[in-house]
Every structure is written in structure tokens, then in C-alpha cells.
Scaffold this motif. Sequence first.
Motif, short mmCIF file in Angstrom:
data_model
loop_
_atom_site.label_atom_id
_atom_site.label_comp_id
_atom_site.label_asym_id
_atom_site.label_seq_id
_atom_site.Cartn_x
_atom_site.Cartn_y
_atom_site.Cartn_z
N ASP A 5 0.83 -1.21 0.00
CA ASP A 5 0.00 0.00 0.00
C ASP A 5 0.86 1.25 0.00
O ASP A 5 0.57 2.22 -0.69
CB ASP A 5 -0.93 0.01 1.21
N SER A 6 1.93 1.24 0.77
CA SER A 6 2.84 2.38 0.83
C SER A 6 3.53 2.60 -0.51
O SER A 6 3.68 3.72 -0.97
CB SER A 6 3.87 2.16 1.92
N GLU A 7 3.94 1.51 -1.16
CA GLU A 7 4.60 1.61 -2.46
C GLU A 7 3.64 2.17 -3.50
O GLU A 7 4.02 3.02 -4.30
CB GLU A 7 5.12 0.25 -2.89
N GLN A 8 2.39 1.73 -3.49
CA GLN A 8 1.40 2.23 -4.44
C GLN A 8 1.12 3.71 -4.18
O GLN A 8 1.00 4.50 -5.12
CB GLN A 8 0.10 1.42 -4.38
N MET A 9 1.02 4.08 -2.91
CA MET A 9 0.79 5.49 -2.58
C MET A 9 1.96 6.34 -3.08
O MET A 9 1.75 7.45 -3.58
CB MET A 9 0.60 5.68 -1.08
N GLY A 10 3.16 5.84 -2.95
CA GLY A 10 4.34 6.56 -3.43
C GLY A 10 4.29 6.75 -4.94
O GLY A 10 4.57 7.84 -5.44
N ARG A 11 3.93 5.69 -5.68
CA ARG A 11 3.81 5.79 -7.14
C ARG A 11 2.71 6.76 -7.52
O ARG A 11 2.87 7.56 -8.45
CB ARG A 11 3.56 4.42 -7.75
N ASP A 12 1.59 6.71 -6.80
CA ASP A 12 0.48 7.62 -7.10
C ASP A 12 0.87 9.07 -6.83
O ASP A 12 0.50 9.96 -7.60
CB ASP A 12 -0.76 7.25 -6.27
N LEU A 13 1.62 9.30 -5.76
CA LEU A 13 2.06 10.65 -5.45
C LEU A 13 3.03 11.17 -6.52
O LEU A 13 2.91 12.31 -6.96
CB LEU A 13 2.72 10.70 -4.07
N VAL A 14 3.95 10.33 -6.95
CA VAL A 14 4.87 10.71 -8.02
C VAL A 14 4.09 11.05 -9.28
O VAL A 14 4.36 12.06 -9.94
CB VAL A 14 5.91 9.59 -8.28
N ALA A 15 3.11 10.22 -9.63
CA ALA A 15 2.30 10.47 -10.82
C ALA A 15 1.55 11.80 -10.70
O ALA A 15 1.46 12.56 -11.67
CB ALA A 15 1.32 9.33 -11.07
N LEU A 16 1.02 12.10 -9.52
CA LEU A 16 0.31 13.36 -9.32
C LEU A 16 1.24 14.56 -9.47
O LEU A 16 0.92 15.53 -10.14
CB LEU A 16 -0.35 13.37 -7.94
N VAL A 17 2.41 14.48 -8.86
CA VAL A 17 3.38 15.58 -8.95
C VAL A 17 3.80 15.77 -10.41
O VAL A 17 3.86 16.90 -10.92
CB VAL A 17 4.60 15.33 -8.04
N LEU A 18 4.08 14.68 -11.10
CA LEU A 18 4.48 14.78 -12.51
C LEU A 18 3.34 15.33 -13.37
O LEU A 18 3.59 16.08 -14.32
CB LEU A 18 4.95 13.43 -13.03
N ALA A 19 2.09 15.00 -13.04
CA ALA A 19 0.95 15.53 -13.78
C ALA A 19 0.86 17.05 -13.62
O ALA A 19 0.62 17.78 -14.59
CB ALA A 19 -0.35 14.87 -13.32
N VAL A 20 1.08 17.54 -12.41
CA VAL A 20 1.04 18.99 -12.17
C VAL A 20 2.19 19.67 -12.92
O VAL A 20 1.99 20.71 -13.56
CB VAL A 20 1.10 19.30 -10.65
N VAL A 21 3.38 19.08 -12.87
CA VAL A 21 4.53 19.66 -13.58
C VAL A 21 4.26 19.66 -15.09
O VAL A 21 4.54 20.65 -15.78
CB VAL A 21 5.84 18.90 -13.25
N GLU A 22 3.68 18.60 -15.61
CA GLU A 22 3.37 18.53 -17.04
C GLU A 22 2.33 19.58 -17.42
O GLU A 22 2.43 20.23 -18.46
CB GLU A 22 2.89 17.14 -17.43
N LEU A 23 1.33 19.77 -16.58
CA LEU A 23 0.33 20.80 -16.83
C LEU A 23 1.00 22.18 -16.90
O LEU A 23 0.74 22.97 -17.82
CB LEU A 23 -0.74 20.78 -15.74
N LEU A 24 1.86 22.47 -15.95
CA LEU A 24 2.57 23.75 -15.94
C LEU A 24 3.46 23.90 -17.17
O LEU A 24 3.55 24.98 -17.77
CB LEU A 24 3.39 23.91 -14.66
N ARG A 25 4.13 22.82 -17.57
CA ARG A 25 4.99 22.86 -18.76
C ARG A 25 4.17 23.20 -19.99
O ARG A 25 4.55 24.05 -20.81
CB ARG A 25 5.70 21.52 -18.95
N GLN A 26 3.00 22.56 -20.14
CA GLN A 26 2.16 22.83 -21.30
C GLN A 26 1.62 24.26 -21.28
O GLN A 26 1.55 24.91 -22.33
CB GLN A 26 1.01 21.82 -21.37
N LEU A 27 1.26 24.75 -20.11
CA LEU A 27 0.78 26.13 -20.02
C LEU A 27 1.88 27.13 -20.37
O LEU A 27 1.64 28.12 -21.08
CB LEU A 27 0.23 26.40 -18.61
N MET A 28 3.10 26.89 -19.89
CA MET A 28 4.22 27.77 -20.23
C MET A 28 4.50 27.74 -21.73
O MET A 28 4.79 28.78 -22.33
CB MET A 28 5.48 27.36 -19.45
N GLU A 29 4.40 26.56 -22.32
CA GLU A 29 4.64 26.43 -23.76
C GLU A 29 3.59 27.22 -24.55
O GLU A 29 3.93 27.96 -25.48
CB GLU A 29 4.58 24.96 -24.15
N ARG A 30 2.33 27.11 -24.16
CA ARG A 30 1.27 27.85 -24.84
C ARG A 30 1.45 29.36 -24.68
O ARG A 30 1.23 30.13 -25.61
CB ARG A 30 -0.09 27.42 -24.33
#
Length: 98
Positions: free
Chosen positions: A15-40
Motif C-alpha cells: 500500500d505504501s509503495e502504491q501510494m508513493g507511485r500515485d504521489l509521483v504520478a500526481l506531482v508529474l501531472a502537475v509539472v506537465e500541466l505547468l509545462r504545457q501552459l508555459m509552452e502555450r
Amino acid sequence: MTAPGRAPGSRGDPDSEQMGRDLVALVLAVVELLRQLMERQAIRRGEQGDLRDEQVEEIGATLMLLDQRMKELCDQHGVRPEDLDLDLGPLGTLLPRD
């Protein structure tokens, strides 16, 4: 439930490992959103003529490096780029379509 003799959140807890992967995915999703907004925003500013040629080159190089680093981080953490696009239900998806 935690295995006997193992503290919750300790290494090896699925459960801890899955939560860690989910947290990493969430952080990367936010960074990707910001990257796309900066690009636009950079594209809009370039189309309006607000940027000098040197600025266009610098912004382009920076965005390319950020895109490459995002791919590396996804590979490093076992996250596929398509996993970053979260479904927000009736609002659609988190990331704008390119």
C-alpha cells in the motif's frame, strides 16, 4: 493491513509503495500541466511579437530540456506519459489536448 512485525509505511508495504507511485504520478501531472501552459504562453507571446529572437531560442531550448527531463522522470518512476492525464469527470481531462 500491515504484515506482522512490519510498521505501516515501511519499505515493502504494498500500500505504501502504491501510494508513493500515485504521489509521483500526481506531482508529474502537475509539472506537465505547468509545462504545457508555459509552452502555450510562449507561443502566444511569440505570435504577438513580444519576444526577441534570442528569447524565442532560449525559451524553445528550455522547454525542450524540460520535456526531455519529464520523459526521464516518467521512465525512472515507471509512469507512462498517458498516466499523467487525470480524468476530471464532467470537466474533462486535466491536460489540454495538443
